[in-house]
Design a protein around this motif. Structure first.
Motif, PDB file in Angstrom:
ATOM      1  N   TYR A  12      -5.670  18.447 -25.641  1.00 53.38           N
ATOM      2  CA  TYR A  12      -4.630  17.603 -24.832  1.00 53.38           C
ATOM      3  C   TYR A  12      -5.507  16.118 -24.629  1.00 53.38           C
ATOM      4  CZ  TYR A  12      -0.454  17.115 -22.483  1.00 53.38           C
ATOM      5  OH  TYR A  12       0.936  16.574 -21.919  1.00 53.38           O
ATOM      6  N   ILE A  34      -2.665  16.842 -28.915  1.00 55.61           N
ATOM      7  CA  ILE A  34      -1.519  16.138 -28.299  1.00 55.61           C
ATOM      8  C   ILE A  34      -2.089  14.750 -27.853  1.00 55.61           C
ATOM      9  CG2 ILE A  34       0.072  16.515 -26.204  1.00 55.61           C
ATOM     10  CD1 ILE A  34      -0.403  19.442 -26.607  1.00 55.61           C
ATOM     11  N   ASP A  35      -1.236  13.650 -27.774  1.00 59.43           N
ATOM     12  CA  ASP A  35      -1.576  12.593 -27.083  1.00 59.43           C
ATOM     13  C   ASP A  35      -0.327  11.542 -26.750  1.00 59.43           C
ATOM     14  OD1 ASP A  35      -4.567  11.148 -26.965  1.00 59.43           O
ATOM     15  OD2 ASP A  35      -2.950   9.721 -26.436  1.00 59.43           O
ATOM     16  N   ASN A  36      -0.357  10.911 -25.550  1.00 55.93           N
ATOM     17  CA  ASN A  36       0.862  10.111 -25.288  1.00 55.93           C
ATOM     18  C   ASN A  36       0.559   8.840 -26.087  1.00 55.93           C
ATOM     19  OD1 ASN A  36      -1.033   8.838 -23.764  1.00 55.93           O
ATOM     20  ND2 ASN A  36      -0.022   9.458 -21.949  1.00 55.93           N
ATOM     21  N   TYR A  60       1.116  16.137 -31.908  1.00 59.21           N
ATOM     22  CA  TYR A  60       2.313  15.901 -31.264  1.00 59.21           C
ATOM     23  C   TYR A  60       2.262  15.033 -30.125  1.00 59.21           C
ATOM     24  CZ  TYR A  60       3.840  20.565 -32.951  1.00 59.21           C
ATOM     25  OH  TYR A  60       4.078  21.592 -33.746  1.00 59.21           O
ATOM     26  N   PRO A  62       3.754  14.198 -26.352  1.00 59.12           N
ATOM     27  CA  PRO A  62       4.133  15.554 -25.343  1.00 59.12           C
ATOM     28  C   PRO A  62       5.336  15.955 -25.498  1.00 59.12           C
ATOM     29  CG  PRO A  62       2.349  13.831 -24.424  1.00 59.12           C
ATOM     30  CD  PRO A  62       2.821  13.019 -25.887  1.00 59.12           C
ATOM     31  N   ASP A  65       6.020  18.293 -28.374  1.00 57.65           N
ATOM     32  CA  ASP A  65       5.066  19.545 -28.510  1.00 57.65           C
ATOM     33  C   ASP A  65       6.103  20.647 -28.186  1.00 57.65           C
ATOM     34  OD1 ASP A  65       3.176  21.438 -27.994  1.00 57.65           O
ATOM     35  OD2 ASP A  65       2.629  20.661 -25.997  1.00 57.65           O
ATOM     36  N   LEU A  85      -1.838  17.738 -14.617  1.00 57.96           N
ATOM     37  CA  LEU A  85      -1.349  18.737 -15.681  1.00 57.96           C
ATOM     38  C   LEU A  85      -1.887  20.145 -15.713  1.00 57.96           C
ATOM     39  CD1 LEU A  85      -2.343  16.192 -18.684  1.00 57.96           C
ATOM     40  CD2 LEU A  85      -0.204  17.205 -18.250  1.00 57.96           C
ATOM     41  N   GLU A  88       0.500  23.132 -16.268  1.00 61.81           N
ATOM     42  CA  GLU A  88       0.831  23.039 -17.625  1.00 61.81           C
ATOM     43  C   GLU A  88      -0.134  23.502 -18.621  1.00 61.81           C
ATOM     44  OE1 GLU A  88       2.185  20.412 -21.541  1.00 61.81           O
ATOM     45  OE2 GLU A  88       2.437  19.372 -19.348  1.00 61.81           O
ATOM     46  N   ARG A  92      -0.116  27.054 -20.667  1.00 62.42           N
ATOM     47  CA  ARG A  92      -0.321  26.936 -21.940  1.00 62.42           C
ATOM     48  C   ARG A  92      -1.572  27.620 -22.594  1.00 62.42           C
ATOM     49  NH1 ARG A  92       1.726  22.306 -24.404  1.00 62.42           N
ATOM     50  NH2 ARG A  92       1.332  23.465 -26.425  1.00 62.42           N
TER      51      ARG A  92
END
Length: 139
Positions: A12, A34-36, A60, A62, A65, A85, A88, A92
């Protein structure tokens, strides 16, 4: 070094993909990166291709995802996002799943250990110079 053979790993905040690529090279069955930042997603994709592990890594933003549950979750991001986070990350990881957080300053260690203790056990902090890595297991 963790035994990642056959496991699903979430990276993440993948950035350039270093942790995702390492997990794939260590035998992870699937790595969810995952990265924004769309540029980070592209960098991870390019670096995974260069390292021959592109087929093992799915990428993905976020919002896209699908929320898969993993055996291992790693995150090398700032303490503020790590704090936010925490629920979350807990959701996960399967029970017993491994957590490794980094990008944490020594002065931020105690607050993050307290935050994650709601969902994680066997929490430990490893210090190297001014930086901390927090490891734990999903309750």
């Amino acid at each position: 070094q963790a035994d990642l053979a056959g496991k699903r790993v979430i990276d993440y905040g993948c950035g350039s993909g270093v942790l995702a690529i390492a997990a794939a090279l260590l035998g992870a069955r699937e790595v969810i990166a995952i990265d924004n930042d769309p540029q980070a997603i592209e960098a991870t994709r390019d670096n995974a291709e260069r390292n021959g592990v592109a087929t093992s890594i799915v990428l993905y933003l976020p919002a896209a995802d699908p929320g898969a549950i993993a055996d291992v979750l790693v995150a090398n991001i700032l303490a503020g996002p790590l704090h936010a986070l925490a629920p979350e990350f807990a959701a996960r990881l399967q029970p017993g799943g491994a957590l490794a957080l980094s990008g944490i300053l020594v002065s931020q260690r105690d607050e993050l250990l307290a935050r994650y203790s709601e969902w994680f056990e066997d929490l430990s902090a490893t210090i190297r110079e001014d930086w901390v890595r927090i490891d734990g297991r999903r309750r």
